[in-house]
Design a protein around this motif. Structure first.
Motif, PDB file in Angstrom:
ATOM      1  N   ARG A 185      -6.154   6.958  -0.988  1.00 57.80           N
ATOM      2  CA  ARG A 185      -6.780   5.864  -1.720  1.00 57.80           C
ATOM      3  C   ARG A 185      -5.915   5.359  -2.887  1.00 57.80           C
ATOM      4  NH1 ARG A 185     -10.646   5.039   1.592  1.00 57.80           N
ATOM      5  NH2 ARG A 185     -12.266   6.594   1.923  1.00 57.80           N
ATOM      6  N   GLY A 186      -4.593   5.288  -2.636  1.00 59.62           N
ATOM      7  CA  GLY A 186      -3.674   4.756  -3.642  1.00 59.62           C
ATOM      8  C   GLY A 186      -3.135   5.806  -4.610  1.00 59.62           C
ATOM      9  N   ASP A 187      -3.569   7.043  -4.523  1.00 57.80           N
ATOM     10  CA  ASP A 187      -3.087   8.117  -5.394  1.00 57.80           C
ATOM     11  C   ASP A 187      -1.712   8.571  -4.902  1.00 57.80           C
ATOM     12  OD1 ASP A 187      -2.553  10.455  -6.756  1.00 57.80           O
ATOM     13  OD2 ASP A 187      -4.482  11.395  -6.332  1.00 57.80           O
ATOM     14  N   ASP A 188      -0.646   8.254  -5.665  1.00 54.50           N
ATOM     15  CA  ASP A 188       0.723   8.573  -5.249  1.00 54.50           C
ATOM     16  C   ASP A 188       0.947  10.075  -5.059  1.00 54.50           C
ATOM     17  OD1 ASP A 188       1.819   6.133  -4.862  1.00 54.50           O
ATOM     18  OD2 ASP A 188       3.121   6.160  -6.625  1.00 54.50           O
ATOM     19  N   ARG A 189       0.345  10.892  -5.916  1.00 52.07           N
ATOM     20  CA  ARG A 189       0.513  12.340  -5.790  1.00 52.07           C
ATOM     21  C   ARG A 189      -0.008  12.812  -4.437  1.00 52.07           C
ATOM     22  NH1 ARG A 189      -2.633  16.274  -5.909  1.00 52.07           N
ATOM     23  NH2 ARG A 189      -4.406  15.091  -6.667  1.00 52.07           N
ATOM     24  N   ASP A 238       2.197  14.175  -1.005  1.00 49.73           N
ATOM     25  CA  ASP A 238       1.999  15.619  -0.842  1.00 49.73           C
ATOM     26  C   ASP A 238       2.079  15.969   0.644  1.00 49.73           C
ATOM     27  OD1 ASP A 238       1.249  18.267  -0.851  1.00 49.73           O
ATOM     28  OD2 ASP A 238      -0.770  17.908  -1.639  1.00 49.73           O
ATOM     29  N   ARG A 239       3.184  16.597   1.052  1.00 49.12           N
ATOM     30  CA  ARG A 239       3.391  16.906   2.473  1.00 49.12           C
ATOM     31  C   ARG A 239       2.376  17.896   3.027  1.00 49.12           C
ATOM     32  NH1 ARG A 239       8.867  15.826   4.884  1.00 49.12           N
ATOM     33  NH2 ARG A 239       9.720  14.233   3.531  1.00 49.12           N
ATOM     34  N   SER A 240       1.759  18.686   2.180  1.00 49.32           N
ATOM     35  CA  SER A 240       0.717  19.597   2.673  1.00 49.32           C
ATOM     36  C   SER A 240      -0.544  18.826   3.053  1.00 49.32           C
ATOM     37  CB  SER A 240       0.396  20.675   1.635  1.00 49.32           C
ATOM     38  OG  SER A 240      -0.198  20.094   0.481  1.00 49.32           O
ATOM     39  N   ARG A 281       0.817  -1.218   0.000  1.00 54.34           N
ATOM     40  CA  ARG A 281       0.000   0.000   0.000  1.00 54.34           C
ATOM     41  C   ARG A 281       0.851   1.268   0.000  1.00 54.34           C
ATOM     42  NH1 ARG A 281      -2.972  -0.080   4.993  1.00 54.34           N
ATOM     43  NH2 ARG A 281      -1.570  -1.709   5.645  1.00 54.34           N
ATOM     44  N   GLY A 282       2.193   1.120  -0.061  1.00 54.27           N
ATOM     45  CA  GLY A 282       3.072   2.284  -0.153  1.00 54.27           C
ATOM     46  C   GLY A 282       3.785   2.655   1.128  1.00 54.27           C
ATOM     47  N   TYR A 283       3.557   1.927   2.197  1.00 51.73           N
ATOM     48  CA  TYR A 283       4.159   2.255   3.486  1.00 51.73           C
ATOM     49  C   TYR A 283       5.430   1.443   3.733  1.00 51.73           C
ATOM     50  CZ  TYR A 283      -0.264   4.612   4.346  1.00 51.73           C
ATOM     51  OH  TYR A 283      -1.346   5.437   4.239  1.00 51.73           O
ATOM     52  N   GLY A 284       6.392   1.557   2.805  1.00 53.96           N
ATOM     53  CA  GLY A 284       7.653   0.830   2.913  1.00 53.96           C
ATOM     54  C   GLY A 284       8.728   1.696   3.556  1.00 53.96           C
ATOM     55  N   SER A 285       9.988   1.368   3.251  1.00 56.95           N
ATOM     56  CA  SER A 285      11.123   2.062   3.879  1.00 56.95           C
ATOM     57  C   SER A 285      11.189   3.535   3.481  1.00 56.95           C
ATOM     58  CB  SER A 285      12.420   1.355   3.532  1.00 56.95           C
ATOM     59  OG  SER A 285      12.608   1.323   2.133  1.00 56.95           O
ATOM     60  N   LYS A 286      10.833   3.852   2.247  1.00 51.74           N
ATOM     61  CA  LYS A 286      10.836   5.260   1.807  1.00 51.74           C
ATOM     62  C   LYS A 286       9.833   6.072   2.635  1.00 51.74           C
ATOM     63  CE  LYS A 286      10.186   8.136  -2.293  1.00 51.74           C
ATOM     64  NZ  LYS A 286       9.745   8.143  -3.694  1.00 51.74           N
ATOM     65  N   TRP A 287       8.649   5.496   2.859  1.00 49.65           N
ATOM     66  CA  TRP A 287       7.639   6.176   3.671  1.00 49.65           C
ATOM     67  C   TRP A 287       8.114   6.335   5.115  1.00 49.65           C
ATOM     68  CZ3 TRP A 287       3.770   9.287   4.303  1.00 49.65           C
ATOM     69  CH2 TRP A 287       3.069   9.282   5.512  1.00 49.65           C
ATOM     70  N   ARG A 288       8.688   5.282   5.683  1.00 49.56           N
ATOM     71  CA  ARG A 288       9.133   5.351   7.073  1.00 49.56           C
ATOM     72  C   ARG A 288      10.182   6.443   7.267  1.00 49.56           C
ATOM     73  NH1 ARG A 288       8.410  -0.155   6.456  1.00 49.56           N
ATOM     74  NH2 ARG A 288      10.626  -0.563   6.068  1.00 49.56           N
ATOM     75  N   ALA A 289      11.100   6.596   6.298  1.00 48.69           N
ATOM     76  CA  ALA A 289      12.114   7.656   6.388  1.00 48.69           C
ATOM     77  C   ALA A 289      11.463   9.042   6.305  1.00 48.69           C
ATOM     78  CB  ALA A 289      13.151   7.489   5.276  1.00 48.69           C
TER      79      ALA A 289
END
Length: 116
Positions: free
Chosen positions: A83-87, A91-93, A44-52
Protein backbone atom coordinates in the motif's frame (compact mmCIF):
# COMPACT_ATOMS: atom_id res chain seq x y z
CA UNK A 1 -28.23 -32.67 -16.52
CA UNK A 2 -27.61 -29.11 -17.77
CA UNK A 3 -28.47 -26.25 -15.47
CA UNK A 4 -31.24 -23.86 -16.55
CA UNK A 5 -30.54 -20.40 -17.96
CA UNK A 6 -31.16 -17.30 -15.85
CA UNK A 7 -32.81 -13.98 -16.59
CA UNK A 8 -30.58 -10.92 -16.42
CA UNK A 9 -31.79 -7.73 -14.75
CA UNK A 10 -32.10 -6.24 -18.28
CA UNK A 11 -34.55 -9.02 -19.21
CA UNK A 12 -32.29 -11.13 -21.46
CA UNK A 13 -32.17 -14.90 -21.01
CA UNK A 14 -28.57 -15.95 -20.37
CA UNK A 15 -27.22 -19.54 -20.43
CA UNK A 16 -26.00 -20.88 -17.11
CA UNK A 17 -22.41 -19.92 -16.35
CA UNK A 18 -22.35 -17.04 -18.82
CA UNK A 19 -22.71 -13.31 -18.40
CA UNK A 20 -25.11 -11.04 -20.26
CA UNK A 21 -23.68 -8.52 -22.72
CA UNK A 22 -24.97 -5.68 -20.51
CA UNK A 23 -23.05 -7.09 -17.51
CA UNK A 24 -19.84 -7.35 -19.55
CA UNK A 25 -20.29 -3.76 -20.78
CA UNK A 26 -20.91 -2.52 -17.22
CA UNK A 27 -17.76 -4.27 -15.94
CA UNK A 28 -15.62 -2.81 -18.73
CA UNK A 29 -16.92 0.70 -18.03
CA UNK A 30 -16.24 0.31 -14.29
CA UNK A 31 -12.69 -0.95 -14.99
CA UNK A 32 -12.02 1.98 -17.35
CA UNK A 33 -13.14 4.47 -14.68
CA UNK A 34 -10.87 2.78 -12.14
CA UNK A 35 -7.88 2.76 -14.51
CA UNK A 36 -8.24 6.48 -15.29
CA UNK A 37 -7.82 7.32 -11.58
CA UNK A 38 -5.03 4.81 -10.92
CA UNK A 39 -1.38 5.96 -10.96
CA UNK A 40 0.91 4.37 -13.55
CA UNK A 41 2.96 1.31 -12.63
CA UNK A 42 6.09 3.45 -12.50
CA UNK A 43 4.38 5.94 -10.17
CA UNK A 44 3.44 3.04 -7.89
CA UNK A 45 7.09 1.92 -7.64
CA UNK A 46 7.21 -0.73 -10.36
CA UNK A 47 9.93 0.90 -12.48
CA UNK A 48 13.28 -0.35 -13.78
CA UNK A 49 14.72 -0.87 -10.28
CA UNK A 50 11.78 -3.13 -9.41
CA UNK A 51 12.01 -5.06 -12.69
CA UNK A 52 15.72 -5.79 -12.06
CA UNK A 53 15.02 -6.96 -8.48
CA UNK A 54 12.05 -9.04 -9.66
CA UNK A 55 14.09 -10.74 -12.38
CA UNK A 56 16.88 -11.59 -9.92
CA UNK A 57 14.33 -12.97 -7.42
CA UNK A 58 12.63 -15.13 -10.06
CA UNK A 59 15.96 -16.61 -11.19
CA UNK A 60 16.44 -18.00 -7.68
CA UNK A 61 12.76 -18.76 -6.95
CA UNK A 62 11.45 -20.12 -10.23
CA UNK A 63 8.41 -22.15 -9.03
CA UNK A 64 5.00 -20.95 -7.84
CA UNK A 65 4.79 -20.88 -4.04
CA UNK A 66 1.03 -21.49 -3.94
CA UNK A 67 0.42 -24.83 -2.18
CA UNK A 68 -0.13 -27.61 -4.69
CA UNK A 69 0.74 -25.58 -7.79
CA UNK A 70 4.46 -25.72 -8.64
CA UNK A 71 4.10 -24.08 -12.08
CA UNK A 72 6.78 -21.76 -13.45
CA UNK A 73 6.67 -18.49 -11.48
CA UNK A 74 6.32 -15.29 -13.51
CA UNK A 75 5.14 -12.83 -10.84
CA UNK A 76 6.71 -11.61 -7.60
CA UNK A 77 3.85 -11.04 -5.18
CA UNK A 78 3.90 -9.03 -1.97
CA UNK A 79 2.57 -11.39 0.72
CA UNK A 80 1.40 -8.44 2.81
CA UNK A 81 0.14 -5.69 0.47
CA UNK A 82 2.55 -2.74 0.73
CA UNK A 83 0.00 0.00 0.00
CA UNK A 84 2.80 2.42 -0.92
CA UNK A 85 5.02 1.62 2.11
CA UNK A 86 8.57 1.52 0.65
CA UNK A 87 9.94 -0.53 3.56
CA UNK A 88 7.35 -3.26 2.98
CA UNK A 89 7.66 -2.93 -0.81
CA UNK A 90 11.41 -3.73 -0.81
CA UNK A 91 11.37 -6.28 2.05
CA UNK A 92 12.34 -9.52 0.26
CA UNK A 93 10.93 -11.63 3.09
CA UNK A 94 7.55 -10.21 2.02
CA UNK A 95 7.98 -11.48 -1.57
CA UNK A 96 6.75 -14.77 -2.95
CA UNK A 97 6.99 -16.22 -6.47
CA UNK A 98 3.64 -16.99 -8.09
CA UNK A 99 2.52 -18.13 -11.53
CA UNK A 100 0.25 -15.71 -13.36
CA UNK A 101 -2.79 -17.92 -12.83
CA UNK A 102 -2.40 -18.13 -9.05
CA UNK A 103 -1.67 -14.41 -8.76
CA UNK A 104 -4.56 -13.34 -10.96
CA UNK A 105 -7.18 -15.67 -9.52
CA UNK A 106 -6.33 -17.15 -6.15
CA UNK A 107 -4.33 -14.32 -4.59
CA UNK A 108 -6.71 -11.59 -5.77
CA UNK A 109 -9.71 -13.55 -4.48
CA UNK A 110 -7.94 -14.05 -1.16
CA UNK A 111 -7.22 -10.31 -0.83
CA UNK A 112 -10.80 -9.35 -1.70
CA UNK A 113 -12.11 -11.82 0.88
CA UNK A 114 -9.76 -10.57 3.61
CA UNK A 115 -10.34 -6.96 2.68
CA UNK A 116 -6.58 -6.50 2.38
Amino acid sequence: MPRPPHICSCGNIVPHGERCACQIKHTRERNRRHDRRRPTASQRGYGSKWRAARDAFLKINDRCAWPGCGELATVVDHIIPHRGDDRLFWDRSNWQPLCTSCHSRRKQRQERYRGA
